[in-house]
Structures are given as C-alpha cells and as structure tokens.
Scaffold this motif. Structure first.
Motif, PDB file in Angstrom:
ATOM      1  N   MET A   1       0.848  -1.186   0.000  1.00 44.22           N
ATOM      2  CA  MET A   1       0.000   0.000   0.000  1.00 44.22           C
ATOM      3  C   MET A   1       0.887   1.241   0.000  1.00 44.22           C
ATOM      4  O   MET A   1       1.858   1.304   0.742  1.00 44.22           O
ATOM      5  CB  MET A   1      -0.919  -0.024   1.215  1.00 44.22           C
ATOM      6  N   VAL A   2       0.542   2.210  -0.806  1.00 41.50           N
ATOM      7  CA  VAL A   2       1.272   3.472  -0.850  1.00 41.50           C
ATOM      8  C   VAL A   2       1.103   4.202   0.487  1.00 41.50           C
ATOM      9  O   VAL A   2       0.138   3.962   1.211  1.00 41.50           O
ATOM     10  CB  VAL A   2       0.769   4.327  -2.037  1.00 41.50           C
ATOM     11  N   ASN A   3       2.062   5.049   0.829  1.00 47.88           N
ATOM     12  CA  ASN A   3       1.979   5.817   2.081  1.00 47.88           C
ATOM     13  C   ASN A   3       0.617   6.483   2.210  1.00 47.88           C
ATOM     14  O   ASN A   3       0.099   7.051   1.252  1.00 47.88           O
ATOM     15  CB  ASN A   3       3.052   6.898   2.127  1.00 47.88           C
ATOM     16  N   ASP A   4       0.075   6.456   3.421  1.00 48.95           N
ATOM     17  CA  ASP A   4      -1.236   7.061   3.669  1.00 48.95           C
ATOM     18  C   ASP A   4      -1.266   8.538   3.324  1.00 48.95           C
ATOM     19  O   ASP A   4      -2.259   9.031   2.794  1.00 48.95           O
ATOM     20  CB  ASP A   4      -1.652   6.875   5.131  1.00 48.95           C
ATOM     21  N   ASP A   5      -0.156   9.266   3.618  1.00 48.15           N
ATOM     22  CA  ASP A   5      -0.157  10.701   3.340  1.00 48.15           C
ATOM     23  C   ASP A   5      -0.231  10.979   1.840  1.00 48.15           C
ATOM     24  O   ASP A   5      -0.923  11.888   1.401  1.00 48.15           O
ATOM     25  CB  ASP A   5       1.042  11.398   3.972  1.00 48.15           C
ATOM     26  N   VAL A   6       0.448  10.168   1.037  1.00 43.62           N
ATOM     27  CA  VAL A   6       0.416  10.348  -0.419  1.00 43.62           C
ATOM     28  C   VAL A   6      -0.970   9.996  -0.954  1.00 43.62           C
ATOM     29  O   VAL A   6      -1.535  10.711  -1.781  1.00 43.62           O
ATOM     30  CB  VAL A   6       1.510   9.506  -1.106  1.00 43.62           C
ATOM     31  N   GLN A   7      -1.523   8.917  -0.478  1.00 46.31           N
ATOM     32  CA  GLN A   7      -2.855   8.502  -0.917  1.00 46.31           C
ATOM     33  C   GLN A   7      -3.895   9.549  -0.542  1.00 46.31           C
ATOM     34  O   GLN A   7      -4.748   9.916  -1.364  1.00 46.31           O
ATOM     35  CB  GLN A   7      -3.205   7.152  -0.288  1.00 46.31           C
ATOM     36  N   THR A   8      -3.827  10.072   0.680  1.00 49.73           N
ATOM     37  CA  THR A   8      -4.763  11.103   1.112  1.00 49.73           C
ATOM     38  C   THR A   8      -4.602  12.361   0.266  1.00 49.73           C
ATOM     39  O   THR A   8      -5.594  12.977  -0.150  1.00 49.73           O
ATOM     40  CB  THR A   8      -4.554  11.423   2.604  1.00 49.73           C
ATOM     41  N   VAL A  13      -6.451  16.207  -3.787  1.00 53.12           N
ATOM     42  CA  VAL A  13      -6.224  16.928  -5.048  1.00 53.12           C
ATOM     43  C   VAL A  13      -7.278  16.526  -6.073  1.00 53.12           C
ATOM     44  O   VAL A  13      -7.837  17.370  -6.775  1.00 53.12           O
ATOM     45  CB  VAL A  13      -4.807  16.650  -5.594  1.00 53.12           C
ATOM     46  N   GLY A  14      -7.546  15.236  -6.156  1.00 52.84           N
ATOM     47  CA  GLY A  14      -8.543  14.753  -7.114  1.00 52.84           C
ATOM     48  C   GLY A  14      -9.908  15.386  -6.901  1.00 52.84           C
ATOM     49  O   GLY A  14     -10.539  15.842  -7.856  1.00 52.84           O
ATOM     50  N   ASP A  86      -0.742  19.030   2.073  1.00 56.08           N
ATOM     51  CA  ASP A  86      -0.570  18.311   3.342  1.00 56.08           C
ATOM     52  C   ASP A  86       0.799  17.648   3.435  1.00 56.08           C
ATOM     53  O   ASP A  86       0.920  16.491   3.832  1.00 56.08           O
ATOM     54  CB  ASP A  86      -1.687  17.283   3.530  1.00 56.08           C
ATOM     55  N   GLY A  87       1.842  18.384   3.028  1.00 58.71           N
ATOM     56  CA  GLY A  87       3.205  17.895   3.126  1.00 58.71           C
ATOM     57  C   GLY A  87       3.687  17.063   1.951  1.00 58.71           C
ATOM     58  O   GLY A  87       4.848  16.670   1.903  1.00 58.71           O
ATOM     59  N   ASP A 118      -9.630   6.444  -2.021  1.00 56.46           N
ATOM     60  CA  ASP A 118     -10.468   6.983  -0.943  1.00 56.46           C
ATOM     61  C   ASP A 118     -11.794   7.522  -1.471  1.00 56.46           C
ATOM     62  O   ASP A 118     -12.234   8.602  -1.087  1.00 56.46           O
ATOM     63  CB  ASP A 118      -9.719   8.067  -0.164  1.00 56.46           C
ATOM     64  N   GLY A 119     -12.416   6.780  -2.386  1.00 62.76           N
ATOM     65  CA  GLY A 119     -13.711   7.169  -2.918  1.00 62.76           C
ATOM     66  C   GLY A 119     -13.663   8.160  -4.068  1.00 62.76           C
ATOM     67  O   GLY A 119     -14.707   8.609  -4.534  1.00 62.76           O
ATOM     68  N   VAL A 120     -12.476   8.505  -4.539  1.00 63.54           N
ATOM     69  CA  VAL A 120     -12.317   9.433  -5.657  1.00 63.54           C
ATOM     70  C   VAL A 120     -11.759   8.655  -6.850  1.00 63.54           C
ATOM     71  O   VAL A 120     -10.759   7.950  -6.712  1.00 63.54           O
ATOM     72  CB  VAL A 120     -11.353  10.591  -5.302  1.00 63.54           C
ATOM     73  N   THR A 121     -12.415   8.784  -7.991  1.00 65.15           N
ATOM     74  CA  THR A 121     -11.934   8.121  -9.193  1.00 65.15           C
ATOM     75  C   THR A 121     -10.844   8.973  -9.832  1.00 65.15           C
ATOM     76  O   THR A 121     -11.078  10.128 -10.195  1.00 65.15           O
ATOM     77  CB  THR A 121     -13.077   7.891 -10.201  1.00 65.15           C
TER      78      THR A 121
END
Length: 167
Positions: A1-8, A13-14, A86-87, A118-121
């Motif tokens: 899994m990619v880092n949570d901060d990058v995924q968030t 952004v999406g 967010d960093g 996270d629910g964004v396509t």
C-alpha cells in the motif's frame, strides 16, 4: 500500500480538481502504483492540459508553491506548477513534453484507466506514454512498465511520438 499521506493527498487533489473541472492524469510513480507495480510513491505527478494553467492555479489556491516556464535539457513542457498538499509534493505538468535526439515529444492527454483512491476516481495516464518518458531518464522505471506493455503498444507510442530509432 502506498503511504497514507500520499494517498490522502491524491484523493484531496482529485476532489478539488474534479470540482474545478480541471482534467488531469496521474503519472510518474503514482501511475506505477495504480498499475500495481510499486508501493514507493514519494510525490505525485499530474499531467494537465496546457490550456488549463489558469484554472489549475486557481483551484490550487494555498497549495501553490510556484509556476515555472523554464524547460531543461530534458523537459520541454510549457509550464510546471509545484504544489504542496498536506506535506506531499505535487507537480502539475502542463502540456507534458520532453526533448529527444529527433526533436520534442508532446504527450497527449490519454488515459490508460482509473483507480479509486479513498472514494475518488483518478484517471491515470496511458502507461505506454510514460514508458517513453521514463526511457529518457529513468530506465529502471521504463523496464518496470514493460511488464504491463506488449511490443505493439511500445511500437505504437514510438511511432506516435516520432521517437528516434533505438528509443
């Protein structure tokens, strides 16, 4: 899994860019992640249409770090907007293009698929186009993409971008 901060950050952004009707495609190591080829994503690279600079800048708001129009020996893109979400560093590349021995290759805005974050396509770029980009400066990542590309896809993108023999 990619880092949570990058995924968030990607989902954040999406949502904002979708809301501002700024079309973008995920590229770079985020594309490799979307294809299941890596879990290592340090920053995000977004391919954006050249004409969407003003809308991208307006949508970015306080995330915007700077916009540059200076190319390099490799990069020929008309503009690059650097964001910090967010960093997490985000590069929005307007009219993505790179130099090669035969001229300049301009990447079309062509999606290769989508991934739910996270629910964004999130649409990601055509992997064959990013294979050509990575051949220019990160051959190990180009080799990684070759695991999901066939010879015909590579031949098509070589011809489409008018890449020199041996590219």
């Amino acid at each position: 899994m990619v880092n949570d901060d990058v995924q968030t950050a990607l989902a954040t952004v999406g949502r904002r860019l979708h809301g501002a009707e700024v079309a973008f495609l995920l590229g770079g190591s985020g594309l490799l992640w979307a294809l299941g080829l890596t879990d290592e994503v340090g920053d995000l690279d977004l391919q954006v249409d050249e004409a969407d600079e003003d809308r991208l800048v307006a949508a970015a708001g306080s995330w915007l770090v700077d916009v540059t129009r200076q190319g390099t020996d490799l990069w020929a893109s008309p503009w690059l907007a650097r964001l910090r979400v967010d960093g997490v560093e985000v590069d929005a590349i307007g009219g993505m293009a790179f130099h090669h021995a035969g001229g300049i290759a301009r990447l079309p805005m062509r999606a290769g698929g989508t991934v739910d974050v996270d629910g964004v396509t999130i649409a990601y770029a055509d992997p064959a186009l990013w294979w050509a980009v990575y051949r220019a400066y990160k051959p190990t990542k180009a080799a990684c993409l070759e695991r999901v590309l066939d010879d015909a896809a590579i031949a098509r993108v070589r011809a489409e971008l008018a890449l020199p023999a041996g590219w």
